[in-house]
Design a protein around this motif. Structure first.
Motif, short mmCIF file in Angstrom:
data_model
loop_
_atom_site.label_atom_id
_atom_site.label_comp_id
_atom_site.label_asym_id
_atom_site.label_seq_id
_atom_site.Cartn_x
_atom_site.Cartn_y
_atom_site.Cartn_z
N ASP A 244 0.83 -1.21 0.00
CA ASP A 244 0.00 0.00 0.00
C ASP A 244 0.86 1.26 0.00
N GLU A 248 1.50 4.13 -3.01
CA GLU A 248 1.19 5.53 -2.73
C GLU A 248 2.42 6.41 -2.99
N ILE A 324 4.41 9.33 4.15
CA ILE A 324 3.66 8.13 3.77
C ILE A 324 4.15 6.92 4.58
#
Lengths: 736, 237
Positions: A244, A248, A324
């Motif tokens: 994930d 991103e 992130i």
């Protein structure tokens, strides 16, 4: 220095290292070179032969040499594909080995900037109906795949399993993965721009998996069980977060290179990104996030701890990227930077511990191996056919429940094959899986291997794997567009083994060239033998082929659908019984002529099937392969419990006895269900292309009725057959 | 109509749920990271399937104790429609928003399979437009889906009409054969007493497009559509 550590390098290689460097490497440098020059990471014994495979084609964006192959599927989308194995680890720790194998191939997909959307698991074990050890391996490998794949949220959509005594000590646990992404987000494992930062993210670096690649580059022995620390620890949850977060981060546009840490750990990743990008890298070991405090530089540089990724990023992007990582609670550290000197420099608190030219580390010298045709090949070819059995009923029922032919439901029920909501054709419904992709097209995916054929005739055996995989793709309405291969053999230093490797690659290459299917990647796994039984596995090339389907209306499965439809046979059946399930499982006979592949015929066959699909003439399509015609036909009856009445004398064939007609594994054949109105069209198309084709019977009732002219061969209830077929695997495992 | 789909670390059906919702007119699905604290801005909440926090310790238990669940509890008390799917169901149970427990399947294996369920009540927002006694084909995919509740509490479930879905066979009967995981009374989904919080093991988001269904059905979509119709009704009242 050298005497203190155990190296797998040959004397020649040791001399070469000294010559290239012009000095004696220190201990850390030796260890790094040793790892990177191991067979597992360098392909030094196979590279030359693999060049035979065609790698270019209209869909190819990136061919072999990177973590995944890249194919253009149109409308700005690419798919990535790769195949890996975790054979040695799984032979010792089946659960952890299989799980971490998935972890490895997922990283190969995400480090191209693409999202993994499907896993495919080709597996090979010893005979589970005889060996408790193989049973143990099998159950735990499947559980390992399920626990990891399900948790990480990537569906396991296809695969295959083969059982053969030669895999008793060395099971083969392969895993392939498909990814999808936008072409503009494609990232390569390269460090091209000096001063870019190197970020190591994900799991901490521990002592697990140290020397994993050198472990993989030797044969298993009695002591192998003690090497369990060479198997890494799986953490699918961390992997999910990394997927994930990576996707991103890729979208920020600041990532200029991405590489996973797999075999060879930091050494491998750093030297490869530097060598590929034509730059150097400098790293500081004190910055590496360690699991255990007192790890030596060698341990840090070689650790194969799972779930780690190396990002090469623009300085300006650091803040955004850090956020992130923090959002996902993923540990990360800036471990160094890209330099312009072409060296791989390893420092610890300012002190230089190792300094080697990246290109030298990343490019092991190619080895030239000798090959010689094994004696058994000719010997086995000319065996006498067995006597024709009197009771074919018994033979058929036994085949139906054989480990190699029975239902795979026990396996795929444990795999989440739906997550991602794109699996249109699911396991068990047809010859290949079909996935929805975002550009309104569909992807067909399959894998194939056949060690029994490859053992007797590696050339045609391997070409046959390709032929069968392509038929699988065609049977669901697809057009094969690319393949990746995985070559699994014994010790390449043995001339006999090496010959089978060369022949197998030649077989695959000739098929790919003739049918214009590029190879976009692959993997080689040698040393699949052990000192306990002193034997190697049967040659086991495995291929994964992907196909494209442009329109949902072309998607076809293998289930019979309507009473009174015609059943047609396409292709000629020949008495090619070598390596067949019928010879091996029923007659305990190894030998005979392996099914040949006629490349020119294959071309015509693909064209014919393409026309049949585009005109939507067939309601069900099934390829005829393992177990032969009788098994193929009955598999089409099971989904809807529909019976058939077939006259075997109508099957186009040449010189076949009845048992051969029923169980030969001749390539180039399909069984199709056709509504009566379309029979003429198909006959005409086939005759135009000079392909044998005939109506052999019809769909009717709920019994499996086969006859030869007026003489009955089989008359079983479908329900009874389905019970035998579907309960076989749980029975072998002692569940019923 | 704004629906929050909460993403915990390890959720893996979040995007699938968003995709299924986005195909329904007048629905605005939002992917909400578990650290968000403005859940009250939405009309309904869905806890999607997956393996939140890796299902370490016990399926759903870590997520159940994460800060966002305090908001979910508050909103549940206020009557907001909340649906937990698979791991989401496990989280709702661990958070004490629903009664009972979800144990390991009696086969001790993960099961991925299309099943048939019967709608047992239409008093929940998610079954509001479905007929009681109607059937849905939806796939399951879980390791810990065996619903269990002590006999005394099971009585209450019946008494307060809290059983939402049961696994049934082709004849529509909740038979042993139709029970994929050993759930007590073939229970596949339940609700709280008020009916606004529903948990179910089957995945409606995987059954929302006919192309994905072996039966060419879109039964999962009916559950989401039901929610929309319910919300419309509520806003009219």
């Amino acid at each position: 220095m050298l005497k203190d550590i155990q190296l797998s390098l040959t004397n020649n290689e040791i001399r070469l290292v000294r010559k290239m460097l012009g000095r004696e490497p220190n201990q850390l440098e030796w260890a790094m070179i040793d790892t990177e020059w191991s067979e597992h990471t360098s392909y030094k014994s196979s590279k030359k032969v693999l060049k035979l495979l065609p790698t270019k084609g209209r869909y190819v964006v990136i061919g072999p040499g990177y973590d995944s192959g890249v194919i253009d599927v149109g409308n700005d989308y690419i798919i990535t594909l790769h195949i890996e194995s975790h054979n040695h680890p799984s032979a010792i720790d089946p659960y952890g080995g299989a799980a971490t194998g998935i972890g490895g191939v997922l990283r190969d997909i995400i480090c191209m900037g693409t999202k993994p959307i499907a896993l495919i698991d080709p597996l090979r074990f010893g005979m589970i109906n005889k060996s408790d050890h193989s049973k143990w391996l099998f159950i735990n490998v499947v559980r390992g795949i399920a626990d990891y794949g399900n948790c990480v949220g990537v569906p396991t959509v296809a695969g295959e399993v083969e059982f053969d005594e030669s895999f008793e000590r060395n099971c083969l646990v392969d895993v392939a993965c498909i990814g999808i992404g936008l072409k503009k987000h494609l990232i390569l494992a390269e460090a091209r721009y000096p001063n870019d930062l190197l970020i190591l993210a994900g799991g901490s670096t521990g002592r697990d998996g140290i020397h994993g690649v050198t472990f993989a580059s030797k044969v298993l022995s009695e002591k192998s069980d003690e090497e369990r620390s060479a198997v890494q620890v799986p953490d699918p949850f961390m992997k999910k977060l990394i997927i994930d977060a990576t996707l991103e981060i890729v979208e920020t546009g600041y990532v200029r290179g991405l590489k996973d840490l797999g075999g060879g750990g930091l050494t491998c990743s750093l030297s490869e990104i530097a060598a590929k990008g034509g730059c150097g890298v400098e790293i500081h070991l004190e910055k590496v996030n360690l699991r255990e405090p007192d790890m030596s530089p060698i341990e840090i540089m070689l650790s194969e701890s799972q779930e780690r990724m190396l990002f090469v990023v623009k300085k300006e992007g650091l803040e955004k990227i850090s956020k992130i990582f923090e959002k996902y609670d993923i540990p990360y550290s800036i471990i160094g930077k890209v330099t312009d000197d072409g060296y791989l420099t390893v420092k610890m608190r300012g002190e230089v511990l190792a300094r080697l030219p990246a290109k030298m580390v990343a490019n092991a010298p190619i080895m030239h191996k000798k090959s010689r045709k094994p004696e058994y090949i000719e010997l086995y070819k000319n065996i006498k056919p067995p006597e024709e059995p009197k009771n074919l009923d018994e033979v058929f029922l036994k085949l139906l429940s054989s480990p190699n032919l029975c239902s795979r439901e026990w396996i795929y029920r444990q795999y989440d094959h739906e997550v991602g909501i794109r699996t249109i054709i699911k396991p068990g419904q047809a010859d290949a899986a079909v996935l929805k992709i975002p550009n309104e097209k569909f992807l067909a995916v399959t894998s194939d291997g056949n060690s029994k054929h490859c053992y007797l005739d590696p050339y045609y055996g391997a070409a046959g794997c390709m032929a069968e995989a392509c038929r699988n793709i065609i049977a669901v309405g697809g057009k094969p567009i690319a393949m990746v291969d995985h070559c699994q053999f014994g010790d390449p230093n043995k001339v006999d083994v090496y010959w089978t490797f060369v022949e197998a690659v030649r077989g695959m290459a000739d098929y790919c060239k003739a049918l214009h299917i590029p190879c976009v990647g692959g993997k080689v796994s040698f040393y699949n033998e052990d000192t306990v039984t002193n034997s190697a596995i049967k040659p086991s090339p495995v291929v994964m082929v992907v196909g494209l389907i442009n329109n949902a209306k072309y998607i076809t499965d293998m289930s019979l659908k309507m009473v009174n439809d015609a059943i047609m046979m396409i292709g000629l059946t020949k008495p090619e019984m070598g390596g067949s399930e019928y010879y091996e499982y029923i007659h305990n006979l190894i030998g005979g002529i392996v099914p040949k592949v006629d490349f020119q015929f294959e071309k015509r066959l693909h064209k014919l099937m393409d026309k049949i699909i585009k005109k939507r003439l067939a309601k069900a399509i099934h390829d005829c392969s393992k177990g032969g015609f009788a098994i193929g036909l009955v598999e089409m009856c099971f989904p809807n419990n529909l019976g058939v009445e077939v006259d075997c004398s109508k099957i186009p064939s040449i010189n076949c006895r009845l048992d051969e007609l029923l169980f030969s594994e001749t390539h180039g054949r399909f069984i199709i269900e056709v509504s009566k109105d379309n029979v003429e069209d198909i006959m005409e198309l086939a005759s135009k292309m000079n392909i044998e084709c005939n109506v052999i019977g019809r769909v009717c009732g709920n019994r499996f009725k086969l006859k030869m002219n007026d003489h009955d061969i089989f008359n079983f209830s479908i329900k009874e057959l389905k019970n035998i077929w579907s309960q076989a695997l749980p029975k072998y495992l002692g569940e019923i | 109509m704004r629906i929050a789909v909460i993403r915990f670390p390890g959720s893996n059906c979040d995007l699938d749920t968003i995709e299924a919702l986005s195909k329904i007119p007048n629905v605005e699905p939002h992917l909400i990271w578990h650290e968000d604290n403005e859940l009250h801005k939405y009309d309904a909440i869905i806890l999607p399937g997956g393996f939140s926090y890796g299902d370490y310790l016990r399926a759903g238990i870590i997520a159940a104790h994460s800060p966002i669940m305090k908001q979910v509890k508050n909103l549940a008390e206020k009557g907001m429609p909340i649906l937990g799917i698979c791991n989401g169901f496990q989280i709702l149970i661990e958070a004490n928003l629903l009664p009972g427990a979800l144990l390991r399947n009696n086969s001790l294996k993960f099961i991925c399979k299309w099943v048939r369920v019967r709608v047992e009540t239409n008093r929940t927002p998610f079954t509001y437009t479905l007929n009681k006694g109607s059937f849905l084909r939806i796939p399951i995919a879980h390791n810990e889906g065996r619903y269990f509740i002590p006999k005394s509490e099971l009585k209450d479930l019946y008494k307060y009409d809290q059983i939402v879905f049961r696994y049934v066979d082709e004849l529509g009967k909740p038979s042993n054969k139709a029970n994929p995981n050993g759930s007590i009374d073939n229970i596949a989904g339940i609700c709280n007493r008020e009916g606004n919080v529903v948990g179910m093991m089957p995945h409606p988001e995987r059954a929302s497009q006919s192309i994905l269904s072996p039966y060419y059905t879109e039964d999962g979509k009916k559950i989401f559509e039901s929610l929309i119709n319910y919300m419309r009704m509520v806003s009219l009242c």
